[in-house]
Design an enzyme around this catalytic site. Structure first.
Site, short mmCIF file in Angstrom:
data_model
loop_
_atom_site.label_atom_id
_atom_site.label_comp_id
_atom_site.label_asym_id
_atom_site.label_seq_id
_atom_site.Cartn_x
_atom_site.Cartn_y
_atom_site.Cartn_z
N TRP A 61 0.83 -1.20 0.00
CA TRP A 61 0.00 0.00 0.00
C TRP A 61 0.87 1.25 0.00
O TRP A 61 2.07 1.18 0.24
CB TRP A 61 -1.02 0.00 1.13
CG TRP A 61 -0.51 -0.14 2.55
CD1 TRP A 61 0.71 -0.59 2.97
CD2 TRP A 61 -1.23 0.17 3.73
NE1 TRP A 61 0.80 -0.60 4.34
CE2 TRP A 61 -0.40 -0.13 4.85
CE3 TRP A 61 -2.50 0.66 3.99
CZ2 TRP A 61 -0.78 0.05 6.17
CZ3 TRP A 61 -2.90 0.83 5.30
CH2 TRP A 61 -2.05 0.54 6.38
N ASN A 62 0.21 2.39 -0.32
CA ASN A 62 0.92 3.65 -0.47
C ASN A 62 0.15 4.78 0.18
O ASN A 62 -1.08 4.71 0.33
CB ASN A 62 1.07 4.02 -1.96
CG ASN A 62 1.79 2.98 -2.77
OD1 ASN A 62 3.00 2.85 -2.68
ND2 ASN A 62 1.03 2.24 -3.57
N HIS A 69 -7.19 19.25 -7.56
CA HIS A 69 -7.44 19.58 -8.97
C HIS A 69 -6.32 19.04 -9.85
O HIS A 69 -5.66 19.77 -10.57
CB HIS A 69 -7.62 21.10 -9.11
CG HIS A 69 -8.76 21.62 -8.30
ND1 HIS A 69 -10.03 21.79 -8.82
CD2 HIS A 69 -8.84 21.95 -7.00
CE1 HIS A 69 -10.84 22.22 -7.86
NE2 HIS A 69 -10.14 22.33 -6.74
N ASP A 75 -14.56 20.24 -10.30
CA ASP A 75 -14.55 21.51 -9.59
C ASP A 75 -15.90 21.68 -8.90
O ASP A 75 -16.94 21.67 -9.57
CB ASP A 75 -14.39 22.69 -10.55
CG ASP A 75 -13.03 22.72 -11.23
OD1 ASP A 75 -12.10 22.06 -10.75
OD2 ASP A 75 -12.90 23.43 -12.25
N HIS A 79 -14.97 26.10 -5.07
CA HIS A 79 -13.62 26.28 -5.62
C HIS A 79 -13.35 27.73 -6.03
O HIS A 79 -12.21 28.17 -6.01
CB HIS A 79 -13.45 25.35 -6.83
CG HIS A 79 -12.18 25.51 -7.59
ND1 HIS A 79 -10.94 25.56 -6.99
CD2 HIS A 79 -11.94 25.60 -8.92
CE1 HIS A 79 -10.00 25.69 -7.92
NE2 HIS A 79 -10.58 25.74 -9.09
N HIS A 207 -15.10 29.29 -14.79
CA HIS A 207 -15.07 29.17 -13.34
C HIS A 207 -15.99 30.22 -12.70
O HIS A 207 -16.79 29.91 -11.80
CB HIS A 207 -13.65 29.37 -12.81
CG HIS A 207 -12.73 28.22 -13.06
ND1 HIS A 207 -12.14 27.99 -14.28
CD2 HIS A 207 -12.29 27.24 -12.24
CE1 HIS A 207 -11.37 26.92 -14.20
NE2 HIS A 207 -11.44 26.44 -12.97
#
Length: 257
Positions: A61-62, A69, A75, A79, A207
């Site tokens: 595992w990590n 993002h 988004d 944000h 955005h």
């Protein structure tokens, strides 16, 4: 046959295809580069915890290091400053994350103009051919930019004047966000705005308007060319990060063949 069993049978039998729209997430994934003095997100990386060794003899595992993002990601309204009182990524409505998708294909025009901007007239022409934009749907902008996605230099496409990538005009972004029933905008580029959108009025209008209207953005899609103009169902699966402004996501579409 019950509806969901019929759907599973259709997938198993090939009548419904699952099209993966997600870019693989690795340390080579291109990320947005903001100029100074602005801060940037970190690249994606894995930090090994154990791999069948003394630290963990039977398992691998990590730890994951990345920004919200990075790669194919969502988004959330919060944000952007215009959506600061809106939903975070854990609060996004599931009925908007599984929703119809329409595809506006401008890849032919982008091939000749990396700075191409979708206008209201372009969307009106699409509606004349395909019918009105449906309420509750995602608009996916097909530009062909995913062909560049394995080469960060070509994907970000920046020179001394800044990045060059296609997107949506400020006027069209406002109209789509405020005057249609769309729930979100999906693109193949690194962000929902065009590369030159820092110079638009307002800056970064997709955005500004979409997130300000409580809608969503979806970026770095692949394989949009495999979808029809109408009729696909989009499935967007971000991590429900409490307070998160966005999240990497697995995104796919269900397409009746």
């Amino acid at each position: 046959m019950p509806l969901l069993q019929d759907l599973l049978a259709a997938i198993a039998g090939g009548r419904v295809e699952i099209v993966d729209l997600t870019a693989p997430l690795s340390n080579e994934t291109p990320i947005l580069q903001l100029p100074e003095p602005f801060s940037n997100t970190i690249p994606f990386s894995l930090e090994l915890i154990s791999r069948y060794d003394d630290a963990g003899p039977g398992w691998y595992w990590n730890n994951i290091h990345t920004g919200e993002h990075t790669g194919t990601h969502v988004d959330a309204p919060v944000h952007w400053a215009t959506g600061k009182d809106g939903a975070d990524v854990s609060q996004l409505a599931l009925t908007q994350l599984v929703a119809p998708a329409v595809v506006v294909d401008v890849s032919g025009r982008v091939a000749d103009d990396a700075d191409f901007l979708l206008g209201i007239d372009d969307v009106k022409a699409w509606e004349a051919a395909n019918g009105p934009l449906p309420d509750g749907a995602w608009l996916l902008l097909r530009t062909g930019w995913d062909a560049r996605s394995t080469d960060a230099g070509r994907f970000l496409n920046a020179d001394e004047n800044g990045p060059h990538s296609p997107g949506i005009s400020a006027e069209c972004a406002r109209w789509l966000a405020e005057d249609t029933g769309l729930v979100g905008l999906g693109v193949e580029t690194v962000g929902t705005d065009a590369g030159a959108a820092h110079s638009f009025e307002p800056a970064f209008p997709c955005h500004h308007y979409f997130l300000g209207a409580g809608k969503m953005g979806l970026t770095q899609l692949r394989n949009v060319a495999s979808l029809p103009p109408t009729g696909a169902v989009l499935v967007v699966s971000p991590l429900p990060i409490v307070g998160g402004s966005g999240s990497p996501a697995r995104v796919y579409a269900l397409v009746e063949r």
